[in-house]
Design a protein around this motif. Structure first.
Motif, PDB file in Angstrom:
ATOM      1  N   THR A   1      -8.049  56.061 -39.596  1.00 47.90           N
ATOM      2  CA  THR A   1      -9.416  56.583 -39.622  1.00 47.90           C
ATOM      3  C   THR A   1     -10.416  55.452 -39.723  1.00 47.90           C
ATOM      4  N   LEU A   2     -11.414  55.500 -38.857  1.00 44.97           N
ATOM      5  CA  LEU A   2     -12.528  54.553 -38.868  1.00 44.97           C
ATOM      6  C   LEU A   2     -13.791  55.393 -38.957  1.00 44.97           C
ATOM      7  N   GLY A   3     -14.382  55.461 -40.154  1.00 45.80           N
ATOM      8  CA  GLY A   3     -15.464  56.396 -40.411  1.00 45.80           C
ATOM      9  C   GLY A   3     -16.751  56.084 -39.682  1.00 45.80           C
ATOM     10  N   SER A   4     -17.596  57.084 -39.583  1.00 49.63           N
ATOM     11  CA  SER A   4     -18.891  56.949 -38.922  1.00 49.63           C
ATOM     12  C   SER A   4     -19.696  55.796 -39.516  1.00 49.63           C
ATOM     13  N   SER A   5     -20.272  54.991 -38.634  1.00 43.38           N
ATOM     14  CA  SER A   5     -21.134  53.858 -39.029  1.00 43.38           C
ATOM     15  C   SER A   5     -20.392  52.784 -39.811  1.00 43.38           C
ATOM     16  N   ALA A   6     -19.072  52.722 -39.701  1.00 40.39           N
ATOM     17  CA  ALA A   6     -18.281  51.766 -40.492  1.00 40.39           C
ATOM     18  C   ALA A   6     -18.736  50.326 -40.288  1.00 40.39           C
TER      19      ALA A   6
ATOM     20  N   GLY B   1     -16.131  40.583 -31.352  1.00 41.39           N
ATOM     21  CA  GLY B   1     -15.029  41.275 -30.696  1.00 41.39           C
ATOM     22  C   GLY B   1     -14.267  42.144 -31.675  1.00 41.39           C
ATOM     23  N   ILE B   2     -13.574  43.158 -31.136  1.00 41.15           N
ATOM     24  CA  ILE B   2     -12.809  44.067 -31.991  1.00 41.15           C
ATOM     25  C   ILE B   2     -11.642  44.644 -31.200  1.00 41.15           C
ATOM     26  N   ILE B   3     -10.475  44.739 -31.856  1.00 39.05           N
ATOM     27  CA  ILE B   3      -9.317  45.423 -31.294  1.00 39.05           C
ATOM     28  C   ILE B   3      -9.076  46.658 -32.143  1.00 39.05           C
ATOM     29  N   ILE B   4      -9.172  47.836 -31.533  1.00 41.08           N
ATOM     30  CA  ILE B   4      -9.017  49.091 -32.259  1.00 41.08           C
ATOM     31  C   ILE B   4      -7.600  49.619 -32.027  1.00 41.08           C
ATOM     32  N   PRO B   5      -6.791  49.734 -33.084  1.00 41.06           N
ATOM     33  CA  PRO B   5      -5.406  50.180 -32.912  1.00 41.06           C
ATOM     34  C   PRO B   5      -5.315  51.634 -32.462  1.00 41.06           C
ATOM     35  N   GLY B   6      -4.199  51.969 -31.822  1.00 39.39           N
ATOM     36  CA  GLY B   6      -4.035  53.296 -31.240  1.00 39.39           C
ATOM     37  C   GLY B   6      -3.923  54.417 -32.249  1.00 39.39           C
ATOM     38  N   GLY B   7      -3.646  54.093 -33.506  1.00 38.87           N
ATOM     39  CA  GLY B   7      -3.593  55.126 -34.534  1.00 38.87           C
ATOM     40  C   GLY B   7      -4.937  55.723 -34.861  1.00 38.87           C
ATOM     41  N   VAL B   8      -6.007  55.032 -34.475  1.00 42.36           N
ATOM     42  CA  VAL B   8      -7.361  55.552 -34.669  1.00 42.36           C
ATOM     43  C   VAL B   8      -7.629  56.526 -33.521  1.00 42.36           C
ATOM     44  N   VAL B   9      -7.367  57.795 -33.758  1.00 36.35           N
ATOM     45  CA  VAL B   9      -7.440  58.802 -32.699  1.00 36.35           C
ATOM     46  C   VAL B   9      -8.869  59.008 -32.221  1.00 36.35           C
TER      47      VAL B   9
ATOM     48  N   VAL C   1      -5.873  56.105 -28.711  1.00 41.24           N
ATOM     49  CA  VAL C   1      -7.233  56.615 -28.939  1.00 41.24           C
ATOM     50  C   VAL C   1      -7.453  57.817 -28.023  1.00 41.24           C
ATOM     51  N   GLN C   2      -7.987  58.920 -28.574  1.00 47.38           N
ATOM     52  CA  GLN C   2      -8.116  60.155 -27.787  1.00 47.38           C
ATOM     53  C   GLN C   2      -9.563  60.574 -27.522  1.00 47.38           C
ATOM     54  N   THR C   3     -10.467  60.286 -28.425  1.00 49.28           N
ATOM     55  CA  THR C   3     -11.866  60.694 -28.228  1.00 49.28           C
ATOM     56  C   THR C   3     -12.808  59.548 -28.578  1.00 49.28           C
ATOM     57  N   ILE C   4     -13.900  59.484 -27.835  1.00 52.81           N
ATOM     58  CA  ILE C   4     -14.973  58.527 -28.118  1.00 52.81           C
ATOM     59  C   ILE C   4     -16.241  59.332 -28.315  1.00 52.81           C
TER      60      ILE C   4
END
Length: 222
Positions: free
Chosen positions: A47-52, A61-69, A91-94
């Motif tokens: 989980t990566l919360g809103s406005s984190a 730069g940032i690498i977002i792992p696939g567990g962050v749906v 990642v499933q939704t943006i």
């Protein structure tokens, strides 16, 4: 877990490595850390919360792992130096405004796993010129890009559902690069698809924030 607003406005924070045991980063956790340049997220993050990381103006730069749906709203809003984003398969939704006003972002690849995309995720990303899709078209709302966003939409050869336009923007086949090799004493990279399109090869020594430099460029022959 890193709680809501835990490190908000820690303006002397420059480098951040989140340990492997952390699975949740709360909303606004690092909001306003204006000098934060380098962030490493753990593979097990869920989980990566809103406005984190909103208003982290130095983040490159940032690498977002696939567990962050879900890429939640405003997660990287106003990260004006953010030029390299890697979305890992999974990642499933943006969500809307996720990358609001990321004015240094020129290109982003959407993994095949993304099923839903809010086109307002990239509002005011005025330099975003390439949106590259690894799979078939996701569900989108609203049905057009706006607010200064005018990318060309690239899709992979062999995927289905693409037309000449997507959400009001022109589409093109995404050039595919083969394995680099030496050919006739020269370094060569095979390119499949994308005839007539301009391509560039970039190199970087540090994926967590290093500068990318173009080392070769050209046009794919027809």
């Amino acid at each position: 877990t890193i709680g809501w607003g835990a490190f908000s406005s820690c303006t002397h924070l420059v480098d951040l490595v989140i340990p492997g045991g952390v699975t949740n980063i709360g909303g606004m956790a690092f909001m306003g850390c204006s000098r934060l340049m380098n962030v490493t997220l753990p593979a097990g993050l869920a989980t990566l919360g809103s406005s984190a990381f909103e208003d982290c103006a130095s983040l490159a730069g940032i690498i977002i792992p696939g567990g962050v749906v879900n890429i939640d709203s405003h997660v990287f809003a106003n990260c004006t130096n953010l030029s390299r984003v890697v979305l890992t398969e999974g990642v499933q939704t943006i969500d809307w405004l996720a990358f609001l006003n990321c004015t240094s972002l020129k290109r982003i690849t959407i993994p095949e796993s993304v099923a839903s995309l809010d086109t307002w995720a990239f509002i005011e990303c005025t330099n975003l010129t390439q949106l590259c899709f690894s799979g078939n078209p996701p569900a989108v709302v609203p049905p057009s890009f706006s607010w200064g966003v005018a990318p060309t939409i690239y899709y992979r050869h062999g995927t289905t559902g693409w037309g000449t336009e997507f959400c009001g923007r022109p589409t093109a086949i995404w050039p595919e690069f083969g394995e680099p090799a030496l050919a006739e004493g020269r370094f060569a990279v095979p390119v499949h698809g994308g005839a007539g399109q301009s391509v560039a090869i970039e190199a970087c020594a540090d994926l967590n924030g290093g500068a990318w430099e173009i080392v070769a460029s050209g046009t794919v022959p027809t």
